[in-house]
Scaffold this active site. Sequence first.
Site, short mmCIF file in Angstrom:
data_model
loop_
_atom_site.label_atom_id
_atom_site.label_comp_id
_atom_site.label_asym_id
_atom_site.label_seq_id
_atom_site.Cartn_x
_atom_site.Cartn_y
_atom_site.Cartn_z
N HIS A 70 0.92 -1.32 -0.05
CA HIS A 70 0.07 -0.23 0.13
C HIS A 70 0.97 1.41 -0.01
CE1 HIS A 70 1.11 0.75 4.25
NE2 HIS A 70 0.75 -0.58 4.43
N GLU A 150 -2.84 -6.85 7.54
CA GLU A 150 -1.39 -6.80 8.24
C GLU A 150 -1.40 -7.70 9.29
OE1 GLU A 150 1.41 -6.14 8.41
OE2 GLU A 150 1.65 -4.12 8.29
#
Length: 351
Positions: A70, A150
Site C-alpha cells: 500500500h 496486516e
Amino acid sequence: MIPYDIIILSSLYLFTKNNEIMDSLSLAETILAILFTIIAGCLIYISLQITRIKRRNRYYKPRYIILVRHGQSEGNVDVKKYASVGDPNISLTELGRKQANDAGKKLKEFLGNTPVFCYYSPYRRSKQTAELLLPHLETKFKKEDVRLREREFAGSFQRDVVSRADEMKYSRFFWRPDGGESLADVYDRVTLFMENLWRDFKGHPDMHDSATVLISHGLTIRLFAMRWLHWTTDTFELTKNPDNCDNLILELQPPDEYGNSYYQLTNESLSIVGLHGRGELKESTKELWGLKEEFKLAQMRKSTTISARFRPRSTSFSGANSTHLSTQNSLLGQTRGNKLNSSVSSLRFDV
C-alpha cells in the site's frame, strides 16, 4: 486424436439414410455394423470423459503475480495513529495517494492491456490504494480478502508499547506478542489464501496469461513470497519490507526439461526485498532459484518417495518437522526456491 464423432456419424448415416445398402446386407454384416457403431459410440464416450478430466485438472495460470504494498499511510508518519484510530482504519496520506496513482500508471506501462485480477487487504490504506491504482489497469475482477491483512500486534488499539525484548532470543519468526500474531501465524493464513487462489486459477479460464495483483502490506507480501517460493526462515530473515507502493513481480517461466512451468521473482524484485547480490546467499542460492541437480534427483525419486500425481485439494504433512508445508502447489511449479535437503524422502510433494 481419432475423430470418433465422424466415424459414428458416418455409420449412422450409412444405416439410416441408405435403405438400399441396408437391405443388401446379410444378417452377419448387419450385426457387425451394429457392433461397429456401438464400439464407435463407446470410443466417443471415452474421448469425452478424457477431455473432461483434462479440463478438470487444468490450471489457468496468470503470466504475472504482482505483490503491491500500500501507499504511505498515516501510521507510517505518526505511530500514534495505531492507538487513536486503530490499524484497520488508518488512511493514506496525500503522498500515499500520489504513490498509489503513480504505481497504477507504472503497472499500466508494464502490463499494457493484460487483464488484471486483483485481491486486496480490507484495511483502509490497502483499499484506498486499490481504488487509486486499479482504474489505470484492465481490471476484470477485484476481491477483498481478510487473510491479506496486516500482522496483528495487539488485536485492538495499540495504546501500549509492545515489548519485544525477548523476540530475537526466542525466535523472530515464531515469537508472538500478547494478543497478536507471530510471523508463522501470518504465514499460515497466507497459505490458506493461496489455496483459494489456486481454486480460482482452476475455475476461471480468463485468468490464463493474465496478471494477478495482490495489494497488501509489506510483511504480508514478503510472507507470500516466502510461501510461494518455499524460502526457509533463514532466507526470509534476510529480506526487508518493500517501500510504499513498490511491487514484487513473480513471472511465469517457460516449462523446464520436465515440462513443468514455474514462477520466479525478477531481479528488480529481489533487489527490492534486499536479496539480489547479497554475499550471504552464496551458499543458499538453491533456496532462491533451486539447483538443477537436486531437481533431477527429485524426479528420479518420484516413483518411491514423491507422489507423481498433482492433487490440488489435498494437504499432506509429515509430522511436526514439516510445519506449514502444504502440497497445494506443485514441486516444480513453485519450488525453484525450495531446498530439497536430506528430509525430502519424508515429505510428499505433488508434481
